[in-house]
Design a protein around this motif. Structure first.
Motif, PDB file in Angstrom:
ATOM      1  N   VAL A  43       0.808  -1.184  -0.016  1.00 50.62           N
ATOM      2  CA  VAL A  43      -0.239  -0.035   0.178  1.00 50.62           C
ATOM      3  C   VAL A  43       0.825   1.376   0.059  1.00 50.62           C
ATOM      4  O   VAL A  43       0.844   2.138  -0.587  1.00 50.62           O
ATOM      5  N   GLN A  44       1.942   1.287   0.880  1.00 45.77           N
ATOM      6  CA  GLN A  44       2.742   2.374   0.901  1.00 45.77           C
ATOM      7  C   GLN A  44       3.664   2.615  -0.305  1.00 45.77           C
ATOM      8  O   GLN A  44       3.822   3.883  -0.921  1.00 45.77           O
ATOM      9  N   ALA A  45       4.125   1.408  -0.966  1.00 45.50           N
ATOM     10  CA  ALA A  45       4.832   1.504  -2.369  1.00 45.50           C
ATOM     11  C   ALA A  45       3.701   2.161  -3.434  1.00 45.50           C
ATOM     12  O   ALA A  45       4.224   2.741  -4.317  1.00 45.50           O
ATOM     13  N   GLN A  46       2.470   1.802  -3.199  1.00 49.53           N
ATOM     14  CA  GLN A  46       1.613   2.413  -4.346  1.00 49.53           C
ATOM     15  C   GLN A  46       0.791   3.641  -4.004  1.00 49.53           C
ATOM     16  O   GLN A  46       0.228   4.174  -4.703  1.00 49.53           O
ATOM     17  N   GLU A  47       1.350   4.493  -2.997  1.00 44.81           N
ATOM     18  CA  GLU A  47       0.970   5.561  -2.288  1.00 44.81           C
ATOM     19  C   GLU A  47       1.326   6.635  -3.713  1.00 44.81           C
ATOM     20  O   GLU A  47       2.237   6.715  -4.150  1.00 44.81           O
ATOM     21  N   PRO A  48       0.072   7.390  -3.903  1.00 45.50           N
ATOM     22  CA  PRO A  48       0.279   8.348  -5.021  1.00 45.50           C
ATOM     23  C   PRO A  48       1.507   9.511  -4.686  1.00 45.50           C
ATOM     24  O   PRO A  48       1.467   9.956  -3.586  1.00 45.50           O
ATOM     25  N   PHE A  49       2.262   9.795  -5.681  1.00 51.48           N
ATOM     26  CA  PHE A  49       3.042  10.989  -5.559  1.00 51.48           C
ATOM     27  C   PHE A  49       2.421  12.342  -5.793  1.00 51.48           C
ATOM     28  O   PHE A  49       1.843  12.338  -7.207  1.00 51.48           O
ATOM     29  N   PRO A  50       2.601  13.280  -5.190  1.00 51.57           N
ATOM     30  CA  PRO A  50       3.330  13.394  -3.624  1.00 51.57           C
ATOM     31  C   PRO A  50       2.302  13.223  -2.767  1.00 51.57           C
ATOM     32  O   PRO A  50       1.220  13.633  -2.922  1.00 51.57           O
ATOM     33  N   SER A  51       2.520  12.583  -1.769  1.00 49.90           N
ATOM     34  CA  SER A  51       1.749  12.373  -0.507  1.00 49.90           C
ATOM     35  C   SER A  51       2.177  13.290   0.516  1.00 49.90           C
ATOM     36  O   SER A  51       1.526  13.336   1.740  1.00 49.90           O
ATOM     37  N   LYS A  52       3.128  14.263   0.275  1.00 50.10           N
ATOM     38  CA  LYS A  52       3.729  15.127   1.429  1.00 50.10           C
ATOM     39  C   LYS A  52       4.225  16.474   0.668  1.00 50.10           C
ATOM     40  O   LYS A  52       4.542  16.352  -0.590  1.00 50.10           O
ATOM     41  N   PRO A  53       4.619  17.325   1.214  1.00 53.40           N
ATOM     42  CA  PRO A  53       5.197  18.646   0.658  1.00 53.40           C
ATOM     43  C   PRO A  53       6.545  18.331  -0.097  1.00 53.40           C
ATOM     44  O   PRO A  53       7.338  17.510   0.414  1.00 53.40           O
ATOM     45  N   VAL A  54       6.516  18.825  -1.380  1.00 54.41           N
ATOM     46  CA  VAL A  54       7.832  18.813  -2.092  1.00 54.41           C
ATOM     47  C   VAL A  54       8.509  20.059  -1.900  1.00 54.41           C
ATOM     48  O   VAL A  54       8.064  21.084  -1.673  1.00 54.41           O
ATOM     49  N   THR A  55      10.103  19.950  -1.728  1.00 53.26           N
ATOM     50  CA  THR A  55      10.833  21.197  -1.575  1.00 53.26           C
ATOM     51  C   THR A  55      11.464  21.305  -2.724  1.00 53.26           C
ATOM     52  O   THR A  55      11.883  20.492  -3.568  1.00 53.26           O
ATOM     53  N   LEU A  56      11.041  22.629  -3.324  1.00 51.19           N
ATOM     54  CA  LEU A  56      11.769  23.133  -4.448  1.00 51.19           C
ATOM     55  C   LEU A  56      13.032  23.999  -4.195  1.00 51.19           C
ATOM     56  O   LEU A  56      12.808  25.134  -3.835  1.00 51.19           O
ATOM     57  N   ILE A  57      14.141  23.758  -4.559  1.00 51.49           N
ATOM     58  CA  ILE A  57      15.296  24.359  -4.425  1.00 51.49           C
ATOM     59  C   ILE A  57      15.690  25.472  -5.566  1.00 51.49           C
ATOM     60  O   ILE A  57      15.544  25.174  -6.482  1.00 51.49           O
ATOM     61  N   VAL A  58      15.721  26.784  -5.061  1.00 53.02           N
ATOM     62  CA  VAL A  58      16.061  27.786  -5.992  1.00 53.02           C
ATOM     63  C   VAL A  58      17.399  28.414  -5.839  1.00 53.02           C
ATOM     64  O   VAL A  58      17.600  28.849  -4.632  1.00 53.02           O
ATOM     65  N   PRO A  59      18.391  28.238  -6.589  1.00 56.54           N
ATOM     66  CA  PRO A  59      19.895  28.640  -6.064  1.00 56.54           C
ATOM     67  C   PRO A  59      20.100  29.898  -6.261  1.00 56.54           C
ATOM     68  O   PRO A  59      21.250  30.421  -6.736  1.00 56.54           O
ATOM     69  N   TYR A  60      19.078  31.003  -6.204  1.00 58.85           N
ATOM     70  CA  TYR A  60      19.295  32.240  -6.431  1.00 58.85           C
ATOM     71  C   TYR A  60      18.405  32.929  -5.014  1.00 58.85           C
ATOM     72  O   TYR A  60      17.643  32.103  -4.579  1.00 58.85           O
ATOM     73  N   PRO A  61      18.850  34.199  -4.796  1.00 53.36           N
ATOM     74  CA  PRO A  61      17.982  34.778  -3.688  1.00 53.36           C
ATOM     75  C   PRO A  61      16.545  35.287  -3.846  1.00 53.36           C
ATOM     76  O   PRO A  61      16.139  35.062  -5.321  1.00 53.36           O
ATOM     77  N   PRO A  62      15.876  35.528  -3.208  1.00 57.65           N
ATOM     78  CA  PRO A  62      14.193  35.800  -3.540  1.00 57.65           C
ATOM     79  C   PRO A  62      14.328  37.209  -4.396  1.00 57.65           C
ATOM     80  O   PRO A  62      15.087  37.965  -4.059  1.00 57.65           O
ATOM     81  N   GLY A  63      13.429  37.219  -5.335  1.00 53.10           N
ATOM     82  CA  GLY A  63      13.075  38.493  -6.089  1.00 53.10           C
ATOM     83  C   GLY A  63      13.603  38.562  -7.427  1.00 53.10           C
ATOM     84  O   GLY A  63      13.081  39.427  -8.236  1.00 53.10           O
ATOM     85  N   GLY A  64      14.428  37.759  -7.839  1.00 48.62           N
ATOM     86  CA  GLY A  64      15.024  37.490  -9.101  1.00 48.62           C
ATOM     87  C   GLY A  64      13.895  36.707  -9.985  1.00 48.62           C
ATOM     88  O   GLY A  64      13.089  36.148  -9.635  1.00 48.62           O
ATOM     89  N   ALA A  65      14.235  36.848 -11.417  1.00 47.90           N
ATOM     90  CA  ALA A  65      13.467  36.215 -12.378  1.00 47.90           C
ATOM     91  C   ALA A  65      13.377  34.738 -12.164  1.00 47.90           C
ATOM     92  O   ALA A  65      12.382  34.400 -12.224  1.00 47.90           O
ATOM     93  N   VAL A  66      14.393  33.994 -11.823  1.00 47.42           N
ATOM     94  CA  VAL A  66      14.446  32.383 -11.676  1.00 47.42           C
ATOM     95  C   VAL A  66      13.391  32.297 -10.303  1.00 47.42           C
ATOM     96  O   VAL A  66      12.605  31.340 -10.403  1.00 47.42           O
ATOM     97  N   ASP A  67      13.610  33.071  -9.351  1.00 47.59           N
ATOM     98  CA  ASP A  67      13.019  32.847  -8.141  1.00 47.59           C
ATOM     99  C   ASP A  67      11.445  33.096  -8.564  1.00 47.59           C
ATOM    100  O   ASP A  67      10.692  32.209  -7.681  1.00 47.59           O
ATOM    101  N   THR A  68      11.309  34.132  -9.064  1.00 48.66           N
ATOM    102  CA  THR A  68       9.861  34.581  -9.150  1.00 48.66           C
ATOM    103  C   THR A  68       9.179  33.507 -10.134  1.00 48.66           C
ATOM    104  O   THR A  68       8.019  33.138  -9.919  1.00 48.66           O
ATOM    105  N   PHE A  69       9.886  33.123 -11.098  1.00 52.00           N
ATOM    106  CA  PHE A  69       9.139  32.085 -12.020  1.00 52.00           C
ATOM    107  C   PHE A  69       9.079  30.918 -11.241  1.00 52.00           C
ATOM    108  O   PHE A  69       8.014  30.107 -11.073  1.00 52.00           O
TER     109      PHE A  69
END
Length: 326
Positions: free
Chosen positions: A20-46
């Motif tokens: 049952v656990q293996a077949q659990e749909p993805f995602p079943s908990k929060p996903v972390t999205l790393i942004v290698p830039y500070p807040p406010g720039g074009a990549v971060d805003t996107f």
């Protein structure tokens, strides 16, 4: 016998729970999205807009984790160390997977072994621009001017050595046997100010940044890397139109995951991102203002792109004799 039966039942229950656990749909908990830039720039805003779209697709949280510094090295190193289960991904440019391994002698991650390509999300054309005071009104005139000034080379700027604003000029100089001087800045903002002030003679700008200054006449747009003229800059021709070899002045924003992330999960992330990119509201509010062109590739296509680009960028870096230190 009773004990043996209970043991068998317990093992069966545990096995069922595992299935049952293996077949659990993805995602079943929060996903972390790393942004290698500070807040406010074009990549971060996107990335933040993408995260909101993914939340709606997945009905699960997406948390932004800004890891700026080192030309995406810090963010990429964090991704490489993350558990490969799809719950940590990264939105970055080509620096993390293509440029850094060619530019830095030593990295805290191995792009080929530690990072898995998920999807090229968008492609961003760049405009080759010159100050309004420049005698060059076309790209051909700029090339002729630079060739005539071998003893007093044309000075161009970029947001940093080895980046997408620097390497295409190396290609331009190589294609046309030009002597150019590179002036690296700490970011696009200072470079733009010196371009507007005429302290440098050329630069590559994102279309959203270039547009208001071209329309106001403060700078002149000579060429754009695109298949056709951009709706936001219809006055700027493409390299193909001009009959001049394209210098591939563009950058991408892409999704990556830790190597070893199961293929079905990688595919699911790419498909969800593609749905977000195809949303007309997302395009009008997030892509168009930055001049981003939606791509939404699959993992295999992103991997092919990396393999094609490495020799291209490696040649430019060798011609420019560029090497960076952490």
């Amino acid at each position: 016998m009773k004990l043996f039966t209970q043991l068998i039942c317990s093992l069966a229950v545990a096995a069922c729970a595992g299935i049952v656990q293996a077949q659990e749909p993805f995602p079943s908990k929060p996903v972390t999205l790393i942004v290698p830039y500070p807040p406010g720039g074009a990549v971060d805003t996107f990335a933040r807009a993408l995260a909101d779209g993914l939340k709606q697709e997945w009905k699960a949280g997406v948390v932004i984790d800004n890891r700026p510094g080192g030309s995406e090295v810090i963010g990429a190193a964090a991704l490489a160390k993350a558990h490969p289960d799809g719950y940590t991904i990264m939105a970055s440019t080509e620096a993390a997977s293509i440029l850094n391994p060619l530019l830095f002698k030593k990295l805290p991650y191995d792009a080929a072994k530690d990072i898995a390509p998920v999807s090229i999300l968008v492609r961003a054309p760049l405009v080759l621009a010159v100050p309004s005071s420049s005698p060059a009104n076309t790209l051909r005139e700029f090339i002729d001017m630079a060739r005539a000034r071998a003893s007093n080379p044309v000075r161009y700027g970029s947001a940093g050595a080895g980046g997408t604003g620097h390497l295409p000029f190396i290609q331009l100089a190589s294609d046309h046997q030009l002597q150019l001087i590179h002036a690296p800045y700490r970011g696009a903002g200072p470079m733009l100010q010196d371009l507007l002030g005429g302290h440098i003679e050329a630069g590559l700008l994102g279309t959203a940044v270039a547009e208001p200054h071209i329309r106001s006449g403060k700078i002149k747009g000579l060429a754009v890397t695109a298949d056709k003229r951009l709706a936001s800059l219809p006055m700027v021709p493409t390299y193909q139109e001009l009959g001049i070899p394209d210098i591939n002045a563009t950058f991408i924003v892409a999704l990556s995951a830790p190597a070893g992330t199961p293929s079905p999960i990688v595919d699911a992330i790419a498909q969800a991102a593609r749905k977000v990119l195809q949303n007309p509201e997302f395009q009008s509010k997030t892509l168009n203002p930055f001049g981003f062109v939606p791509v939404g590739s699959d993992p295999a296509s992103f991997g092919d792109y990396i393999r094609r680009e490495i020799p291209v960028q490696k040649k430019r870096i060798q011609i420019g004799n560029i090497s960076l230190e952490m």
